[in-house]
Design an enzyme around this catalytic site. Structure first.
Site, PDB file in Angstrom:
ATOM      1  N   ASP A  13      23.249  36.670   3.565  1.00  0.00           N
ATOM      2  CA  ASP A  13      24.594  36.855   3.007  1.00  0.00           C
ATOM      3  C   ASP A  13      24.851  38.291   2.556  1.00  0.00           C
ATOM      4  OD1 ASP A  13      24.977  34.121   3.394  1.00  0.00           O
ATOM      5  OD2 ASP A  13      24.151  33.648   1.418  1.00  0.00           O
ATOM      6  N   GLU A  14      24.281  39.226   3.253  1.00  0.00           N
ATOM      7  CA  GLU A  14      24.444  40.652   2.904  1.00  0.00           C
ATOM      8  C   GLU A  14      25.755  41.216   3.431  1.00  0.00           C
ATOM      9  OE1 GLU A  14      21.930  39.442   4.698  1.00  0.00           O
ATOM     10  OE2 GLU A  14      20.003  39.854   3.731  1.00  0.00           O
ATOM     11  N   LYS A  16      26.439  40.675   6.982  1.00  0.00           N
ATOM     12  CA  LYS A  16      26.112  40.997   8.388  1.00  0.00           C
ATOM     13  C   LYS A  16      27.313  40.773   9.291  1.00  0.00           C
ATOM     14  CE  LYS A  16      22.857  37.929   8.130  1.00  0.00           C
ATOM     15  NZ  LYS A  16      22.854  37.675   6.677  1.00  0.00           N
ATOM     16  N   GLY A  40      25.980  31.548   7.914  1.00  0.00           N
ATOM     17  CA  GLY A  40      27.416  31.532   7.630  1.00  0.00           C
ATOM     18  C   GLY A  40      27.871  32.973   7.539  1.00  0.00           C
ATOM     19  N   HIS A  41      28.540  33.449   8.566  1.00  0.00           N
ATOM     20  CA  HIS A  41      28.950  34.856   8.624  1.00  0.00           C
ATOM     21  C   HIS A  41      30.467  34.927   8.516  1.00  0.00           C
ATOM     22  CE1 HIS A  41      25.001  35.915  10.949  1.00  0.00           C
ATOM     23  NE2 HIS A  41      24.788  35.355   9.788  1.00  0.00           N
ATOM     24  N   THR A 128      19.762  24.305   3.977  1.00  0.00           N
ATOM     25  CA  THR A 128      21.172  24.006   4.241  1.00  0.00           C
ATOM     26  C   THR A 128      21.337  22.570   4.762  1.00  0.00           C
ATOM     27  OG1 THR A 128      20.936  24.931   6.458  1.00  0.00           O
ATOM     28  CG2 THR A 128      21.718  26.422   4.744  1.00  0.00           C
ATOM     29  N   GLN A 223      20.378  35.053   8.469  1.00  0.00           N
ATOM     30  CA  GLN A 223      19.517  35.034   7.283  1.00  0.00           C
ATOM     31  C   GLN A 223      19.131  36.472   6.902  1.00  0.00           C
ATOM     32  OE1 GLN A 223      18.532  32.487   9.934  1.00  0.00           O
ATOM     33  NE2 GLN A 223      20.266  31.569   8.907  1.00  0.00           N
ATOM     34  N   GLY A 301      28.702  26.139   0.358  1.00  0.00           N
ATOM     35  CA  GLY A 301      29.543  26.253  -0.834  1.00  0.00           C
ATOM     36  C   GLY A 301      28.744  26.353  -2.132  1.00  0.00           C
ATOM     37  N   SER A 412      30.460  49.622   2.499  1.00  0.00           N
ATOM     38  CA  SER A 412      31.564  48.672   2.529  1.00  0.00           C
ATOM     39  C   SER A 412      32.082  48.452   1.115  1.00  0.00           C
ATOM     40  CB  SER A 412      31.060  47.368   3.152  1.00  0.00           C
ATOM     41  OG  SER A 412      32.038  46.369   3.052  1.00  0.00           O
TER      42      SER A 412
HETATM   43  P1  GDP Z   1      26.523  37.280   6.076  1.00  0.00           P
HETATM   44  O1  GDP Z   1      25.941  35.917   6.102  1.00  0.00           O
HETATM   45  O2  GDP Z   1      25.492  38.339   5.918  1.00  0.00           O
HETATM   46  O3  GDP Z   1      27.443  37.558   7.244  1.00  0.00           O
HETATM   47  O4  GDP Z   1      27.422  37.352   4.760  1.00  0.00           O
HETATM   48  P2  GDP Z   1      28.452  36.226   4.230  1.00  0.00           P
HETATM   49  O5  GDP Z   1      29.661  36.266   5.084  1.00  0.00           O
HETATM   50  O6  GDP Z   1      27.763  34.919   4.053  1.00  0.00           O
HETATM   51  O7  GDP Z   1      28.730  36.754   2.772  1.00  0.00           O
HETATM   52  C1  GDP Z   1      29.285  38.012   2.546  1.00  0.00           C
HETATM   53  C2  GDP Z   1      30.614  37.827   1.784  1.00  0.00           C
HETATM   54  O8  GDP Z   1      31.031  39.051   1.257  1.00  0.00           O
HETATM   55  C3  GDP Z   1      31.758  37.354   2.665  1.00  0.00           C
HETATM   56  O9  GDP Z   1      32.638  36.576   1.913  1.00  0.00           O
HETATM   57  C4  GDP Z   1      32.422  38.661   3.091  1.00  0.00           C
HETATM   58  O10 GDP Z   1      33.797  38.495   3.430  1.00  0.00           O
HETATM   59  C5  GDP Z   1      32.285  39.454   1.818  1.00  0.00           C
HETATM   60  N1  GDP Z   1      32.152  40.905   1.975  1.00  0.00           N
HETATM   61  C6  GDP Z   1      31.527  41.621   2.953  1.00  0.00           C
HETATM   62  N2  GDP Z   1      31.533  42.941   2.641  1.00  0.00           N
HETATM   63  C7  GDP Z   1      32.157  43.045   1.454  1.00  0.00           C
HETATM   64  C8  GDP Z   1      32.442  44.149   0.583  1.00  0.00           C
HETATM   65  O11 GDP Z   1      32.103  45.294   0.839  1.00  0.00           O
HETATM   66  N3  GDP Z   1      33.081  43.863  -0.585  1.00  0.00           N
HETATM   67  C9  GDP Z   1      33.458  42.603  -0.923  1.00  0.00           C
HETATM   68  N4  GDP Z   1      34.076  42.433  -2.085  1.00  0.00           N
HETATM   69  N5  GDP Z   1      33.218  41.549  -0.127  1.00  0.00           N
HETATM   70  C10 GDP Z   1      32.562  41.767   1.035  1.00  0.00           C
HETATM   71  P1  IMO Z   2      23.201  33.946   6.631  1.00  0.00           P
HETATM   72  O1  IMO Z   2      23.000  34.191   8.102  1.00  0.00           O
HETATM   73  C1  IMO Z   2      21.478  32.693   2.843  1.00  0.00           C
HETATM   74  C2  IMO Z   2      18.276  29.698   3.026  1.00  0.00           C
HETATM   75  C3  IMO Z   2      18.546  28.337   2.452  1.00  0.00           C
HETATM   76  C4  IMO Z   2      17.162  27.959   1.984  1.00  0.00           C
HETATM   77  C5  IMO Z   2      16.274  28.524   3.092  1.00  0.00           C
HETATM   78  C6  IMO Z   2      15.883  27.515   4.161  1.00  0.00           C
HETATM   79  O2  IMO Z   2      24.565  33.483   6.283  1.00  0.00           O
HETATM   80  O3  IMO Z   2      22.737  35.117   5.833  1.00  0.00           O
HETATM   81  P2  IMO Z   2      17.220  26.437   6.179  1.00  0.00           P
HETATM   82  O4  IMO Z   2      18.459  25.582   6.197  1.00  0.00           O
HETATM   83  O5  IMO Z   2      17.351  27.713   6.947  1.00  0.00           O
HETATM   84  O6  IMO Z   2      15.992  25.673   6.548  1.00  0.00           O
HETATM   85  O7  IMO Z   2      17.031  26.830   4.616  1.00  0.00           O
HETATM   86  O8  IMO Z   2      17.022  29.565   3.673  1.00  0.00           O
HETATM   87  N1  IMO Z   2      19.243  30.151   4.040  1.00  0.00           N
HETATM   88  C7  IMO Z   2      20.171  31.094   3.830  1.00  0.00           C
HETATM   89  N2  IMO Z   2      20.495  31.773   2.697  1.00  0.00           N
HETATM   90  N3  IMO Z   2      22.101  32.972   3.991  1.00  0.00           N
HETATM   91  C8  IMO Z   2      21.767  32.333   5.141  1.00  0.00           C
HETATM   92  O9  IMO Z   2      22.260  32.680   6.339  1.00  0.00           O
HETATM   93  C9  IMO Z   2      20.795  31.306   5.077  1.00  0.00           C
HETATM   94  N4  IMO Z   2      20.255  30.463   5.974  1.00  0.00           N
HETATM   95  C10 IMO Z   2      19.309  29.771   5.337  1.00  0.00           C
HETATM   96  O10 IMO Z   2      19.473  28.409   1.377  1.00  0.00           O
HETATM   97  O11 IMO Z   2      16.844  28.637   0.792  1.00  0.00           O
HETATM   98 MG    MG Z   3      26.085  34.093   5.076  1.00  0.00          MG
END
Ligand code: GDP
Ligand code: IMO
Ligand code: MG
Length: 433
Positions: A13-14, A16, A40-41, A128, A223, A301, A412
Site C-alpha cells: 500500500d505504498e 504502487k 489493492g492498487h 485478505t 504487496q 477495508g 507524490s
Molecule cells: P498500492 O497498493 O501500493 O497501489 O497502494 P494503495 O492504492 O493500496 O494505497 C495507497 C493510497 O494512497 C491510495 O488511496 C492512493 O490513492 C493514495 N495515494 C497515493 N499517493 C498519494 C499521495 O501522494 N498522497 C495522498 N494523500 N494519497 C496518495
Molecule cells: P498491495 O499490493 C498490504 C498482507 C495481509 C496479511 C499478509 C498475508 O495492495 O500493496 P495474504 O492474503 O496475501 O495471504 O495475506 O499480507 N497483504 C497486504 N498488505 N497490501 C497488500 O497488497 C497486501 N496483500 C497482502 O494483510 O498481513
Molecule cells: Mg494496496
C-alpha cells in the site's frame, strides 16, 4: 532498453498503483508478476478513483498492453468482475488485456481454507482471506490448476481429485473447514474455461515479442518487500516473492532484459494484518496518520496500522531490491505534523542495531531509535516542482535519501496523477532511456 520494475519497499500500500499509472505514460506494456486478489492498487485520475486487484495499473492508459503474468494466482470471478467494472466505466480492454495460461487459478476450496484458518487464532496471519496462499500452496504441491489445464478434462479431474483429498485432510487441524465436492470444483472449472477463454494467452511469448520489438515494459509488483515470503517478516508475510527479483520468474524474462527497479516508499509506515512493526503508533499519532492518509485497506477495508518511517527496514528493502532510485509517496500526509520521527536504529536486549533482524521475536523486541526532524506545517498538495516544496520538506526527503542510499526521482503529494513532482527535468526519461 528502458524496462523498469516497480515494487513496494515497505508492507504494501505504498502507492504502487499511482506510480505505475504515472510511469505508464512512458511505457508500452505493463505486466503483473506475482500476487492476485490480495492486492489493492488505487489509481486516481482527475479525482476519479479506480481500484485494481488483478489488472495492471496501466489499464487506464489507452492502447497499453496489460498482462497478468505466470507468477500470479487469479480468482476468476473477481478478475472477471474487475474487467466488467472497467468496461462499465468505459475502459476498453479487448485485445489488450491477457492472462497467462501458466498462472494458477484460485478455487473455492482455496478460499474456504484461507477463511477457516483465519478463524483459528494459532493460524491467523491477518490475510485478505482470498485463498491466495492456498493457491500458491497447491502450486508448490503440484496439484494446482492453471488456465492451460482447463482444456484437459482427464488431467483436470485427476489434479482436482488429489487437491481435494489434501484439502479434506486439513479438516482435523482446522475445524469448520467446509466440505467441497469434486463436482462443484469441476463445475467451477468448466465455467472458468468458458469465461476466461478471451483472456488466456501466452503472455510470456507476447512479452518477448514486445521486448524484441523495442517496446518499453513496466513490471508492476504487488504487496511489499517486508511481506515477501523469503525476505519479509516471516511468518507474517504473503505467500509469494514480492521483491524486484521476482519480476523475472513471474513474467518470464531474464535479468539482463530489465534496466532498473524503482522502490515505492510512503513517507511513514503502514501495515495490514498481524506481525511485528517496530514504529507502529497505537495512539493519537497513529490515528492522525490514518485519518490524514485515509489508511483503510483497498481490498478489505481494514484500518491500516500506522507509524513513523522506519529507515532500518527501508534500507534493508533498498538492498534486497538493489534500489538506486525510488518514489516517495504520501508526503502531503505529513503536512500537519510539527515534528516528524524517523527510526534510524533499533534498541534490542542485546544492544543497538542498524540491521533489520530476520527473527520475528527479535523484531518484536526491537525498540526504534528515533531522529526527530522539524515539520514544515505547510500544504504541499499543490507543489509540482522540487523547488515548490518547503525547505524542511526537501530536508526530510534528502535525509531519507541518505539513510536509505537511494534517490527519490518522484515525489507524490496527493492521490491524483498530476499531484506528482519529478525531481529534476528528465529524471523519468533517464529511467527509461
Ligand atoms: P498500492 O497498493 O501500493 O497501489 O497502494 P494503495 O492504492 O493500496 O494505497 C495507497 C493510497 O494512497 C491510495 O488511496 C492512493 O490513492 C493514495 N495515494 C497515493 N499517493 C498519494 C499521495 O501522494 N498522497 C495522498 N494523500 N494519497 C496518495
Ligand atoms: P498491495 O499490493 C498490504 C498482507 C495481509 C496479511 C499478509 C498475508 O495492495 O500493496 P495474504 O492474503 O496475501 O495471504 O495475506 O499480507 N497483504 C497486504 N498488505 N497490501 C497488500 O497488497 C497486501 N496483500 C497482502 O494483510 O498481513
Ligand atoms: Mg494496496
Amino acid at each position: 532498453m528502458g524496462n523498469v520494475i516497480v515494487i513496494g519497499a515497505q508492507w504494501g500500500d505504498e502507492g504502487k498503483g499511482k506510480i505505475v499509472d504515472l510511469l505508464c505514460g512512458r511505457a508500452d506494456v505493463v505486466v503483473r508478476f506475482q500476487g492476485g486478489p490480495n492486492a489493492g492498487h488505487t489509481v486516481s485520475v482527475a479525482g476519479r478513483k479506480t481500484f485494481l486487484h488483478h489488472v495492471p495499473s496501466g489499464i487506464l492508459h489507452p492502447e497499453r498492453l496489460c498482462l497478468l503474468g505466470n507468477g500470479m494466482v487469479v480468482d476468476p470471478d473477481r478478475f472477471l468482475k474487475e474487467v466488467a467494472d472497467l468496461q462499465a466505466a468505459g475502459v476498453e480492454v479487448d485485445g489488450r488485456l491477457f492472462l497467462s495460461r501458466r498462472a494458477h487459478l484460485i478455487f473455492p476450496h482455496h478460499r474456504a481454507l484461507d477463511q477457516a484458518a483465519e478463524e483459528q487464532p494459532e493460524h491467523r496471519i491477518g490475510t485478505t482471506r482470498r485463498g491466495v496462499g492456498q493457491a500458491y500452496m497447491a502450486k508448490a504441491l503440484r496439484v494446482g490448476v492453471r488456465g492451460v489445464d482447463l482444456d484437459d478434462d482427464a488431467e483436470l479431474r485427476r489434479r482436482l481429485t488429489l487437491a481435494l483429498r489434501l484439502h479434506h485432510a486439513f479438516k482435523e487441524a482446522i475445524p469448520g473447514l467446509p466440505h467441497v465436492t469434486l463436482e462443484e470444483s469441476l463445475e467451477a472449472a468448466a465455467s472458468n474455461r468458458r469465461r476466461l477463454a478471451p483472456y488466456l494467452d501466452d503472455t510470456g511469448g507476447r512479452l518477448q515479442d514486445a521486448l524484441e520489438a523495442g517496446r518499453r515494459v513496466l513490471f508492476e509488483g504487488s504487496q511489499g518487500t517486508l511481506l515477501d515470503v523469503d525476505h519479509g517478516t516471516y511468518p507474517f508475510v504473503t505467500s509469494s516473492n514480492t521483491v524486484a527479483g521476482a519480476a523475472c520468474t513471474g513474467a518470464g524474462v531474464g535479468p539482463a532484459q530489465i534496466q532498473a527497479a524503482v522502490g515505492v516508499y510512503k513517507a511513514y509506515a503502514t501495515r495490514v494484518g498481524e506481525g511485528p512493526m517496530p514504529t507502529e503508533e497505537t495512539g493519537q499519532v497513529g490515528e492522525g496518520l490514518r485519518q490524514r492518509g485515509r489508511e483503510f485497506g483497498t481490498t478489505t477495508g481494514r484500518p491500516r496500522r500506522c507509524g513513523w518511517f522506519d529507515a532500518v527496514a527501508g534500507r534493508y528493502a533498498a538492498r534486497v531490491n538493489g534500489l538506486r532510485v525510488a518514489a516517495l509517496t504520501l508526503l502531503d500526509v505529513l503536512d500537519a505534523s510539527s515534528e516528524i520521527q524517523v527510526a534510524v536504529a533499533y534498541d534490542t536486549p542485546s544492544g543497538r542495531i542498524d540491521r533489520f533482524p530476520s527473527s520475528p521475536a527479535a523484531l518484536s523486541a526491537a525498540r526504534p531509535v528515533y531522529e526527530t526532524l522539524p515539520g514544515w506545517e505547510q500544504d504541499t498538495s499543490g507543489c509540482r516542482a522540487w523547488d515548490d516544496l518547503p525547505a524542511r520538506a526537501r530536508d526530510f526527503v534528502e535525509r531519507l535519501e541518505t539513510l536509505l542510499g537511494v534517490r527519490f526521482v518522484l515525489i507524490s503529494v496527493g492521490a491524483d496523477r498530476d499531484q506528482t513532482i519529478e525531481r529534476e527535468a528528465g529524471a523519468l526519461d533517464a529511467l527509461f532511456s
